[in-house]
Design an enzyme around this catalytic site. Structure first.
Site, short mmCIF file in Angstrom:
data_model
loop_
_atom_site.label_atom_id
_atom_site.label_comp_id
_atom_site.label_asym_id
_atom_site.label_seq_id
_atom_site.Cartn_x
_atom_site.Cartn_y
_atom_site.Cartn_z
N CYS A 2 0.83 -1.21 0.00
CA CYS A 2 0.00 0.00 0.00
C CYS A 2 0.86 1.26 0.00
CB CYS A 2 -0.86 0.02 1.25
SG CYS A 2 -1.83 -1.46 1.45
N ARG A 33 4.43 1.31 -6.30
CA ARG A 33 4.36 0.24 -5.30
C ARG A 33 3.33 -0.82 -5.69
NH1 ARG A 33 6.52 2.17 -0.26
NH2 ARG A 33 5.17 0.84 0.98
N TRP A 81 -2.95 -2.38 -1.74
CA TRP A 81 -2.50 -3.66 -2.31
C TRP A 81 -3.13 -4.71 -1.41
CZ3 TRP A 81 0.13 -5.71 -6.35
CH2 TRP A 81 0.76 -6.94 -6.19
N ASN A 107 -1.31 0.40 6.15
CA ASN A 107 -0.45 -0.48 5.38
C ASN A 107 0.04 -1.56 6.33
OD1 ASN A 107 1.40 -1.67 3.66
ND2 ASN A 107 2.97 -0.11 4.01
N GLY A 108 -0.06 -2.82 5.94
CA GLY A 108 0.46 -3.89 6.79
C GLY A 108 -0.59 -4.94 7.06
N GLU A 492 18.19 -21.45 -10.42
CA GLU A 492 17.70 -20.07 -10.33
C GLU A 492 18.84 -19.07 -10.56
OE1 GLU A 492 15.11 -18.52 -10.44
OE2 GLU A 492 15.32 -16.62 -9.39
N LYS A 496 18.72 -16.27 -13.56
CA LYS A 496 18.87 -14.82 -13.34
C LYS A 496 19.93 -14.25 -14.28
CE LYS A 496 15.97 -13.97 -11.68
NZ LYS A 496 14.96 -14.82 -11.19
N GLU A 499 18.69 -14.17 -17.94
CA GLU A 499 17.62 -13.20 -18.16
C GLU A 499 18.12 -11.77 -18.28
OE1 GLU A 499 13.65 -13.76 -15.82
OE2 GLU A 499 15.34 -14.11 -14.52
N HIS A 515 28.01 -37.28 -15.90
CA HIS A 515 27.16 -37.89 -16.92
C HIS A 515 27.06 -37.02 -18.17
CE1 HIS A 515 26.05 -40.96 -14.04
NE2 HIS A 515 25.94 -39.98 -13.16
N LYS A 618 6.82 -9.16 -17.74
CA LYS A 618 6.68 -9.50 -16.32
C LYS A 618 5.64 -10.59 -16.12
CE LYS A 618 7.40 -9.11 -11.93
NZ LYS A 618 8.58 -9.90 -11.50
C1 F6R Z 1 12.12 -15.15 -13.83
C2 F6R Z 1 10.72 -14.87 -13.87
C3 F6R Z 1 9.84 -15.82 -14.61
C4 F6R Z 1 8.56 -16.07 -13.82
C5 F6R Z 1 7.58 -16.94 -14.64
C6 F6R Z 1 6.32 -17.24 -13.87
O1 F6R Z 1 12.83 -14.16 -13.14
O2 F6R Z 1 10.26 -13.91 -13.34
O3 F6R Z 1 10.49 -17.02 -14.87
O4 F6R Z 1 8.89 -16.69 -12.62
O5 F6R Z 1 7.24 -16.28 -15.83
O6 F6R Z 1 5.64 -16.07 -13.52
P1 F6R Z 1 4.57 -16.07 -12.38
O7 F6R Z 1 5.26 -16.39 -11.10
O8 F6R Z 1 3.99 -14.69 -12.39
O9 F6R Z 1 3.56 -17.12 -12.73
#
Ligand code: F6R
Length: 623
Positions: A2, A33, A81, A107-108, A492, A496, A499, A515, A618
């Site tokens: 929020c 936010r 939020w 908020n919280g 992961e 990162k 990406e 292997h 995103k």
């Molecule tokens: C990687 C990333 C993506 C998401 C994937 C799933 O940094 O952000 O691999 O994790 O597209 O997205 P959500 O979690 O929104 O279903």
């Protein structure tokens, strides 16, 4: 999370701007936010006037255009939020109390709102929303008109001493034009000092267009502002002081909390993301109370299989969950990429629990997979960061992560919050099924409670990993190895780097090296190795140390993430970053952080926009 704005001004300033302008401008600055509804309340003509609306700020502005607010010099504004109660007009803030004489924004998360609400309902108070905030507002109203005898600051002090959890609260009352009272515990609040006007904001973005003089408020403090003054007390009523500073960021950096990118800010948000996700989900005895789950506990206790559905980073959170849930609950857990699951005629039935994990709650692949599983009769539970999004709406149950909005495309804080939520789910199932003793669950929760400060310890030493990242800006390929829970961490770490730094990166299970992948090792090949605790499972540590030796013998440049005190790895590594001690199953919450910092810094050194990497969105809302 929020956004909060408060304002108290004088008529000399109102020639330039009234309360409404300041509030709307502040809320606009706080839009970054993330929010699902917005609202304002102003004090004018001896009354509170409030407008609130689900959706974007423009919806609120349209509402105000249709039903204008009177000129005012005092007010509060909020972007919500959703946590308790879905995103709707009714649940939007402000919430009114004391017969509409008082307005509050928040908020919280107030952990004990249900019991306070029950008491107030028994006393005849009626509630219009599903929020914990309305309960806090009603409590403040009660204190104001009873024990505090019309002193708003005193009423706030009495109220906050009855609340548990994390909160920033702002309130105005029609009997006190020119006064805003605010309180904070474990949730942000900054005071802005102007000439003949004072401001409050979730962060300095809330008032950066009006003043650069700010005061950081301490934990458990209450601040009362008028146009000409501000006074701070502790929750104990004793006078207190904040720390004054001057804001030298521009508006764009203020949104990022002074960090150069949202990704870096979000990496630094992680102690709070984990702490907030744990908040309010267990009692002092360590008993988990996941009220939002909405699946009959008896049915949950009978499930015979869990299938985790997710994509990308969220799927790696699921892979971490597999180790923990299988170990604690002795239920088989399969982790499937949503898009693969959907099209292979998977075997699920009414005793299968589908756990979908999604930051956005809108990923089409995951949504389709959940729908398919539901059609097959499975129970569906969503772990999600976005209240009111489609996947949790269509699932039988939901466990929200409280990471707050994640703006950078590459997921960081949502990942840690997802892992935390899966641990809570695993412990809850173990509690229901009697797989762990209550003392064991309490101990694990206590270990989880220590994670936020351990992440902070890593963040405080981020320069060690940043220096390494800058020195590797020219690397063309980086490999990542891990075993057990270190394996999804390695995956992961590689994702990162791919990406945001556009570098070839691959994660492997360290045992798989021989292997095939070991053929990739050449002179100088950088290899990150996530080393398990030497105190953990027998032989796991020594197996990984052997793997380090194997790649090193073939020329690899070995970069090791190890647990504090693990001196043995030193002699095999070109670089070691130590993370604090923690039980093996919880280790991903720590070991991932240096890998995030590494990717972010390396991409920055290459001059890339880490928040908006090329070709990526995103939220992937197409199949
Ligand atoms: C990687 C990333 C993506 C998401 C994937 C799933 O940094 O952000 O691999 O994790 O597209 O997205 P959500 O979690 O929104 O279903």
């Amino acid at each position: 999370m929020c956004g909060i704005v408060g304002y108290a001004g004088t008529s000399s300033r109102s020639a330039e701007h009234g309360a409404l302008d300041v509030l709307i401008e502040g809320l606009r600055r706080l839009e970054y936010r993330g929010y699902d509804s917005a609202g304002v309340a102003v004090v004018a003509d001896g009354a509170i006037h409030s407008r609130k609306k689900a959706g974007k700020l423009v919806n609120l502005e349209n509402q105000i255009a249709e039903a204008p607010l009177p000129d005012s010099l005092t007010g509060i504004g909020h972007t919500r939020w959703a946590t308790h109660g879905g995103p709707s007009d009714q649940n939007a803030h402000p919430h009114l109390a004391d017969g509409g004489k008082l307005a509050m924004i928040h908020n919280g998360i107030i952990e004990n709102f249900a019991e306070i609400k029950a008491t107030l309902v028994a006393e005849g108070v009626e509630f219009l929303s599903d929020t914990d905030t309305e309960v806090a507002a009603a409590l403040l109203g009660k204190m104001y008109s009873s024990e505090a005898e019309g002193d708003l600051t005193r009423a706030m002090q009495l109220a906050v001493n009855k609340l548990e959890g994390a909160f920033t609260l702002l309130a105005v009352h029609q009997d006190h034009p020119g006064v805003v009272v605010a309180a904070r515990r474990n949730s942000p609040l900054v005071l802005g000092l102007g000439e003949g006007e004072n401001f409050l904001g979730s962060d300095v973005s809330g008032f950066i267009d009006f003043t650069r003089r700010a005061v950081e408020l301490g934990q458990d403090q209450i601040v009362t502002i008028t146009p000409e003054s501000h006074s701070i007390i502790g929750f104990d009523g004793e006078p207190a002081e904040g720390r004054e500073f001057s804001v030298d960021w521009d508006a764009a950096s203020a949104e990022k909390g002074g960090f150069p990118s949202f990704m870096e800010k979000e990496i630094h948000d992680q102690p709070a993301a984990v702490a907030d996700t744990l908040l309010g989900r267990s009692d002092a005895e360590g008993k988990l109370t996941l009220d939002e789950l909405r699946i009959d506990p008896e049915k949950l206790a009978k499930i015979t299989k869990i299938v985790v559905l997710a994509c990308g980073t969220s799927a790696y959170a699921g892979s971490v969950a597999k180790y923990a849930i299988e170990s604690w609950c002795r239920i088989p857990v399969e982790v499937e990429l949503s898009h693969e699951f959907r099209y292979r005629e998977p075997i699920v039935d009414k005793n299968t629990l589908i756990v979908s994990i999604s930051q956005s709650g809108e990923t089409m692949d995951t949504l389709m997979a959940v729908r398919y599983a539901k059609e097959q009769g499975a129970k569906t539970l969503s772990i999600c960061n976005t209240n009111g999004s489609t996947i949790p709406r269509e699932s039988d149950a939901v466990l929200y992560t409280h990471a707050g909005p994640e703006i950078a495309v590459a997921s960081t804080k949502a990942f840690l919050a997802q892992i935390t939520a899966t641990y809570l789910l695993g412990l809850y199932l173990a509690q229901l099924r009697g797989n762990l003793f209550s003392g064991q669950i309490k101990d694990i929760l206590a270990d989880l409670g220590k994670i936020p400060s351990k992440i902070q310890d890593i963040l405080d030493r981020d320069n060690e990993i940043k220096d390494l990242a800058r020195s590797m800006a020219d690397a063309s390929s980086v490999l990542f190895l891990g075993r057990h829970v270190g394996y999804p961490v390695a995956m992961e770490g590689a994702l990162k780097l791919k990406e945001i730094a556009y570098i070839h990166a691959e994660g492997f299970a360290a045992g798989e090296l021989k292997h095939g992948p070991i053929a990739l090792i050449d002179d100088g090949q950088p290899v990150f190795v996530v080393v398990p605790s030497p105190r953990g499972r027998d032989s796991l540590h020594s197996k990984v140390v052997s793997n380090i030796q194997e790649v090193r013998a073939r020329g690899a440049n070995t970069l090791v993430i190890a647990e504090e005190g693990d001196v043995d790895v030193r002699e095999y590594a070109e670089f070691v970053f130590y993370v604090p001690e923690t039980p093996t199953l919880l280790m991903p919450l720590l070991a991932t952080v240096p890998l995030q910092i590494f990717a972010c810094e390396l991409a920055t050194a290459k001059g890339y926009d880490v928040d908006q990497p090329r070709n990526l969105a995103k939220s992937v809302t197409v199949e």
